[in-house]
Design a protein around this motif. Structure first.
Motif, PDB file in Angstrom:
ATOM      1  N   ARG A  54     -13.124 -11.718  -5.491  1.00  0.00           N
ATOM      2  CA  ARG A  54     -13.313 -10.325  -5.104  1.00  0.00           C
ATOM      3  C   ARG A  54     -13.507 -10.185  -3.588  1.00  0.00           C
ATOM      4  NH1 ARG A  54     -14.696  -6.766  -9.265  1.00  0.00           N
ATOM      5  NH2 ARG A  54     -15.707  -5.442  -7.697  1.00  0.00           N
ATOM      6  N   PHE A  55     -13.490 -11.294  -2.857  1.00  0.00           N
ATOM      7  CA  PHE A  55     -13.702 -11.291  -1.416  1.00  0.00           C
ATOM      8  C   PHE A  55     -12.350 -11.292  -0.717  1.00  0.00           C
ATOM      9  CE2 PHE A  55     -15.167 -13.581   2.569  1.00  0.00           C
ATOM     10  CZ  PHE A  55     -15.796 -12.455   3.092  1.00  0.00           C
ATOM     11  N   ALA A  56     -12.042 -10.233   0.031  1.00  0.00           N
ATOM     12  CA  ALA A  56     -10.699 -10.011   0.568  1.00  0.00           C
ATOM     13  C   ALA A  56     -10.255 -11.067   1.569  1.00  0.00           C
ATOM     14  CB  ALA A  56     -10.631  -8.621   1.210  1.00  0.00           C
ATOM     15  N   LEU A  57     -11.196 -11.674   2.290  1.00  0.00           N
ATOM     16  CA  LEU A  57     -10.811 -12.644   3.314  1.00  0.00           C
ATOM     17  C   LEU A  57     -10.280 -13.947   2.733  1.00  0.00           C
ATOM     18  CD1 LEU A  57     -13.529 -12.167   6.079  1.00  0.00           C
ATOM     19  CD2 LEU A  57     -11.123 -11.490   6.138  1.00  0.00           C
ATOM     20  N   HIS A  58     -10.290 -14.109   1.419  1.00  0.00           N
ATOM     21  CA  HIS A  58      -9.630 -15.253   0.795  1.00  0.00           C
ATOM     22  C   HIS A  58      -8.108 -15.094   0.838  1.00  0.00           C
ATOM     23  CE1 HIS A  58     -13.428 -16.462  -1.679  1.00  0.00           C
ATOM     24  NE2 HIS A  58     -13.458 -16.922  -0.450  1.00  0.00           N
ATOM     25  N   SER A  59      -7.636 -13.897   1.196  1.00  0.00           N
ATOM     26  CA  SER A  59      -6.201 -13.662   1.363  1.00  0.00           C
ATOM     27  C   SER A  59      -5.794 -13.996   2.796  1.00  0.00           C
ATOM     28  CB  SER A  59      -5.859 -12.195   1.063  1.00  0.00           C
ATOM     29  OG  SER A  59      -4.566 -11.875   1.515  1.00  0.00           O
ATOM     30  N   ARG A  60      -4.888 -14.955   2.956  1.00  0.00           N
ATOM     31  CA  ARG A  60      -4.446 -15.381   4.287  1.00  0.00           C
ATOM     32  C   ARG A  60      -3.777 -14.239   5.039  1.00  0.00           C
ATOM     33  NH1 ARG A  60      -5.358 -18.234   8.698  1.00  0.00           N
ATOM     34  NH2 ARG A  60      -3.442 -18.979   9.732  1.00  0.00           N
ATOM     35  N   VAL A  61      -2.968 -13.464   4.333  1.00  0.00           N
ATOM     36  CA  VAL A  61      -2.282 -12.340   4.962  1.00  0.00           C
ATOM     37  C   VAL A  61      -3.292 -11.329   5.495  1.00  0.00           C
ATOM     38  CG1 VAL A  61      -0.765 -10.369   4.508  1.00  0.00           C
ATOM     39  CG2 VAL A  61      -0.193 -12.602   3.577  1.00  0.00           C
ATOM     40  N   PHE A  62      -4.318 -11.061   4.717  1.00  0.00           N
ATOM     41  CA  PHE A  62      -5.351 -10.118   5.131  1.00  0.00           C
ATOM     42  C   PHE A  62      -6.118 -10.649   6.342  1.00  0.00           C
ATOM     43  CE2 PHE A  62      -9.604  -8.167   4.738  1.00  0.00           C
ATOM     44  CZ  PHE A  62      -9.243  -6.827   4.766  1.00  0.00           C
ATOM     45  N   GLN A  63      -6.381 -11.948   6.360  1.00  0.00           N
ATOM     46  CA  GLN A  63      -7.051 -12.564   7.513  1.00  0.00           C
ATOM     47  C   GLN A  63      -6.268 -12.327   8.805  1.00  0.00           C
ATOM     48  OE1 GLN A  63      -7.896 -16.747   6.992  1.00  0.00           O
ATOM     49  NE2 GLN A  63      -8.643 -16.460   4.910  1.00  0.00           N
ATOM     50  N   ILE A  64      -4.959 -12.554   8.733  1.00  0.00           N
ATOM     51  CA  ILE A  64      -4.109 -12.384   9.916  1.00  0.00           C
ATOM     52  C   ILE A  64      -4.151 -10.941  10.409  1.00  0.00           C
ATOM     53  CG2 ILE A  64      -1.716 -12.412  10.739  1.00  0.00           C
ATOM     54  CD1 ILE A  64      -1.240 -14.770   8.798  1.00  0.00           C
ATOM     55  N   PHE A  65      -4.022 -10.010   9.482  1.00  0.00           N
ATOM     56  CA  PHE A  65      -3.993  -8.604   9.860  1.00  0.00           C
ATOM     57  C   PHE A  65      -5.321  -8.159  10.457  1.00  0.00           C
ATOM     58  CE2 PHE A  65      -4.156  -4.001   8.620  1.00  0.00           C
ATOM     59  CZ  PHE A  65      -3.198  -3.572   9.526  1.00  0.00           C
ATOM     60  N   MET A  66      -6.435  -8.590   9.888  1.00  0.00           N
ATOM     61  CA  MET A  66      -7.743  -8.207  10.400  1.00  0.00           C
ATOM     62  C   MET A  66      -8.021  -8.803  11.779  1.00  0.00           C
ATOM     63  SD  MET A  66      -9.410  -6.044   8.514  1.00  0.00           S
ATOM     64  CE  MET A  66      -7.801  -5.229   8.425  1.00  0.00           C
ATOM     65  N   THR A  67      -7.536 -10.030  12.018  1.00  0.00           N
ATOM     66  CA  THR A  67      -7.732 -10.654  13.325  1.00  0.00           C
ATOM     67  C   THR A  67      -7.018  -9.861  14.415  1.00  0.00           C
ATOM     68  OG1 THR A  67      -7.924 -12.852  12.325  1.00  0.00           O
ATOM     69  CG2 THR A  67      -7.423 -12.759  14.680  1.00  0.00           C
ATOM     70  N   ASN A  92      -2.293  -3.592  -0.341  1.00  0.00           N
ATOM     71  CA  ASN A  92      -1.116  -4.424  -0.581  1.00  0.00           C
ATOM     72  C   ASN A  92      -1.283  -5.845  -0.063  1.00  0.00           C
ATOM     73  OD1 ASN A  92       0.844  -1.551   0.371  1.00  0.00           O
ATOM     74  ND2 ASN A  92       0.202  -2.136  -1.691  1.00  0.00           N
ATOM     75  N   LEU A  93      -2.325  -6.087   0.726  1.00  0.00           N
ATOM     76  CA  LEU A  93      -2.531  -7.398   1.335  1.00  0.00           C
ATOM     77  C   LEU A  93      -3.513  -8.265   0.581  1.00  0.00           C
ATOM     78  CD1 LEU A  93      -2.783  -6.278   5.097  1.00  0.00           C
ATOM     79  CD2 LEU A  93      -0.730  -6.875   3.785  1.00  0.00           C
ATOM     80  N   VAL A  94      -4.115  -7.728  -0.481  1.00  0.00           N
ATOM     81  CA  VAL A  94      -5.130  -8.465  -1.238  1.00  0.00           C
ATOM     82  C   VAL A  94      -4.892  -8.267  -2.739  1.00  0.00           C
ATOM     83  CG1 VAL A  94      -6.866  -8.267   0.577  1.00  0.00           C
ATOM     84  CG2 VAL A  94      -6.719  -6.497  -1.187  1.00  0.00           C
ATOM     85  N   PRO A  95      -5.482  -9.137  -3.588  1.00  0.00           N
ATOM     86  CA  PRO A  95      -5.423  -8.918  -5.032  1.00  0.00           C
ATOM     87  C   PRO A  95      -6.131  -7.607  -5.390  1.00  0.00           C
ATOM     88  CG  PRO A  95      -6.141 -11.158  -4.540  1.00  0.00           C
ATOM     89  CD  PRO A  95      -6.156 -10.406  -3.251  1.00  0.00           C
ATOM     90  N   ASN A 128      -8.471  -6.805  -7.467  1.00  0.00           N
ATOM     91  CA  ASN A 128      -9.928  -6.827  -7.611  1.00  0.00           C
ATOM     92  C   ASN A 128     -10.655  -7.034  -6.292  1.00  0.00           C
ATOM     93  OD1 ASN A 128      -9.168  -9.483  -7.270  1.00  0.00           O
ATOM     94  ND2 ASN A 128     -10.521 -10.298  -8.850  1.00  0.00           N
ATOM     95  N   ALA A 129      -9.904  -7.273  -5.208  1.00  0.00           N
ATOM     96  CA  ALA A 129     -10.514  -7.429  -3.879  1.00  0.00           C
ATOM     97  C   ALA A 129     -10.316  -6.193  -3.004  1.00  0.00           C
ATOM     98  CB  ALA A 129      -9.926  -8.649  -3.170  1.00  0.00           C
ATOM     99  N   MET A 130      -9.809  -5.107  -3.585  1.00  0.00           N
ATOM    100  CA  MET A 130      -9.491  -3.922  -2.796  1.00  0.00           C
ATOM    101  C   MET A 130     -10.732  -3.305  -2.148  1.00  0.00           C
ATOM    102  SD  MET A 130      -7.343  -0.513  -3.846  1.00  0.00           S
ATOM    103  CE  MET A 130      -8.466  -0.065  -5.176  1.00  0.00           C
ATOM    104  N   SER A 131     -11.811  -3.182  -2.912  1.00  0.00           N
ATOM    105  CA  SER A 131     -13.041  -2.610  -2.348  1.00  0.00           C
ATOM    106  C   SER A 131     -13.543  -3.448  -1.179  1.00  0.00           C
ATOM    107  CB  SER A 131     -14.130  -2.514  -3.421  1.00  0.00           C
ATOM    108  OG  SER A 131     -13.747  -1.624  -4.441  1.00  0.00           O
TER     109      SER A 131
END
Length: 408
Positions: free
Chosen positions: A13-26, A139-142, A144-147
Motif C-alpha cells: 500500500r506504500f506508493a514509493l515501492h513503485s519505481r516509476v512513481f519514485q522517478i516521477f516524484m524525484t 496510473n503510476l502505482v497499484p 491499493n497504493a493510490m491513497s
C-alpha cells in the motif's frame, strides 16, 4: 526476481515501492522547489514595484483565475490523450515563459503590465497541468497504493514549500529578484527528465474510440448522481476563499504585523510547510482513515483558528507556532479531500471529475482580492481576522445545510 518485484508492487500500500512513481516524484520535487521560489519572488516583486496590497491580489488573481477557464478542458484532455506527453508539452512552454518573466523583472516597472500578461499566460498552462498531473498519479502505482501516492505527492509539494521559500528568502537578500525566475526555469528540467524516463507502457493507452466518447456531460452526470462528491466540492470553496490566500497575503502580514523583511516572510512560509509536511507524512503511510467527513470539518475549523492565532501573535515565536498549525490543519484538509474524492472516481472519469474539483483553486484569487481590499481600506489586522472567522463561520453554515458531510 522480476516476479517478486511485481508481486511486491501489487500487495504494498506504500506508493514509493513503485519505481516509476519514485522517478516521477524525484523530478517533481526539483521542479516544485523552483516553483515555490518563483512564488516568493513574484509576490515580493509586485509589492516592491507597486507597494499596493490590492495589486498583490490582482496579480495573484491573474495567476489563479485561469483555473476557472481551463481546468475542465484540461480534464477532458487528460481522459482523451496520453497524460505523460501532455505534461511534457506544458512544462516546456512554462519553462520558456518563466525565462521571459525573469527578463521582464530585469527590465523594471515600465513593463509591469506585460509582466502581468506573461504571468497570466503561464498560469493558463499551470491550470492545465494540475488536473493532468493528478490524473496521472494513480496510473503510476497499484490500485491499493493510490491513497499513499496522493499523500506522497502532497508531501513532496510541502517539502518543496519548506525548501523553496527558505532558499528564496536567502537569495533575495543577496541577488536580484529576476535570478529566482531564471533558477525556476532551469528547475523545470527536473520534471521533464522524469517524464522522459517513464516508459510509455507505464501509463494507460488512449485510443480514438475512447476520445470520441469522452465528454464533459458524462462527468457532470456522475457528479449529480453522487451526493458525497457534491458535498466535497461545496465544502472546498470555504478554505479557498478565506484560508488559502494566506500565502498571497503573507508579505503584507510579515511587513505590517511583525516588521519582517523577505527573509522572515520566507521563513514563515517554510514553517507552515513543516506543519503541512507532518500532516502529509501521516497520511502517506497508506493506512485507511475512517470518518473522513469529521476530519475535513475539524481541519477547516482548526485552519481558521490557527489563522486567528497568527494574527494575534506578538512575536516571531508565537507567529511561527501559529504558522505550523496553519500548515498542519490546511494540508490535512486538502489531502483528505483529494484522497476521498479520488478513491470514489473511476479512472475513465478521473481527469474530468478532478478538473471540476481543482477549480476550487480559482476561488483563491477571489479571496485574495477581497482580503487585499479589506487590508487597504480597514487595515492588515482586519483582513486576517476576516480570514479566520470566515473559515469557522462559513464552514458551520455549510455543515448545517449539508449534514451528510459529517458522515462521509
Amino acid at each position: 526476481m522480476a516476479n517478486v518485484v511485481i508481486q511486491s508492487q501489487q500487495t504494498s500500500r506504500f506508493a514509493l515501492h513503485s519505481r516509476v512513481f519514485q522517478i516521477f516524484m524525484t523530478g517533481s520535487l526539483v521542479t516544485r522547489v523552483g516553483d515555490w521560489m518563483d512564488l516568493v519572488a513574484l509576490n515580493w516583486a509586485v509589492l516592491q514595484l507597486t507597494n499596493s496590497p490590492l495589486m498583490l491580489g490582482v496579480v495573484n488573481a491573474c495567476r489563479l483565475l485561469p483555473t476557472f477557464l481551463l481546468s475542465v478542458p484540461a480534464g477532458l484532455l487528460a481522459d482523451r490523450y496520453d497524460r505523460r506527453k501532455l505534461l511534457i508539452y506544458i512544462q516546456l512552454a512554462m519553462m520558456f515563459l518563466t525565462f521571459f518573466l525573469g527578463y521582464l523583472v530585469d527590465s523594471g516597472p515600465a513593463l509591469f503590465w506585460v509582466f502581468i500578461l506573461i504571468v497570466t499566460l503561464r498560469s493558463m498552462l499551470a491550470a492545465m497541468d494540475s488536473p493532468i498531473r493528478n490524473a496521472l498519479l494513480p496510473n503510476l502505482v497499484p490500485p491499493n497504493a493510490m491513497s499513499s501516492a496522493i499523500a506522497i505527492n502532497t508531501l513532496v509539494i510541502n517539502l518543496s514549500r519548506i525548501i523553496g521559500p527558505a532558499i528564496a528568502g536567502m537569495l533575495l537578500a543577496v541577488t536580484d529578484i529576476a535570478n529566482l525566475f531564471y533558477i525556476n526555469a532551469w528547475g523545470t528540467l527536473g520534471v521533464l527528465v522524469s517524464l522522459l524516463m517513464i516508459r510509455s507502457h507505464a501509463v494507460p493507452k488512449f485510443n480514438k474510440k475512447n476520445r470520441e466518447k469522452t465528454t464533459f456531460r458524462e462527468a457532470s452526470d456522475y457528479v449529480k448522481s453522487q451526493p458525497s462528491v457534491q458535498s466535497l466540492l461545496m465544502l472546498a470553496i470555504v478554505p479557498m476563499v478565506f484560508g488559502f490566500p494566506y500565502t498571497t497575503m503573507m508579505p503584507l502580514f510579515a511587513r505590517d504585523l511583525l516588521n519582517l523583511g523577505p527573509e522572515g516572510f520566507g521563513l514563515l512560509l517554510s514553517i507552515s510547510s513543516i506543519g503541512a509536511l507532518v500532516g502529509a507524512t501521516w497520511l502517506s503511510i497508506g493506512k485507511e482513515i475512517k470518518g473522513a467527513g469529521k476530519w475535513l470539518i475539524c481541519s477547516i475549523m482548526g485552519f481558521g483558528l490557527s489563522l486567528l492565532l497568527f494574527i494575534a501573535a506578538q512575536n516571531f515565536l508565537q507567529a511561527g507556532i501559529a504558522m505550523f498549525l496553519v500548515g498542519l490543519t490546511s494540508q490535512t484538509y486538502r489531502t483528505m479531500s483529494r484522497i476521498t474524492l479520488q478513491v470514489h472516481v473511476p479512472d475513465q472519469l478521473r481527469g474530468r471529475v478532478l478538473s471540476i474539483a481543482l477549480m476550487d483553486r480559482g476561488f483563491i484569487p477571489l479571496g485574495a482580492i477581497f482580503l487585499g481590499a479589506i487590508a487597504t481600506w480597514a487595515g492588515t489586522t482586519w483582513a486576517g481576522v476576516v480570514m479566520g472567522v470566515g473559515c469557522i463561520a462559513i464552514t458551520s453554515i455549510v455543515l448545517t445545510i449539508r449534514r451528510q458531510i459529517w458522515n462521509l
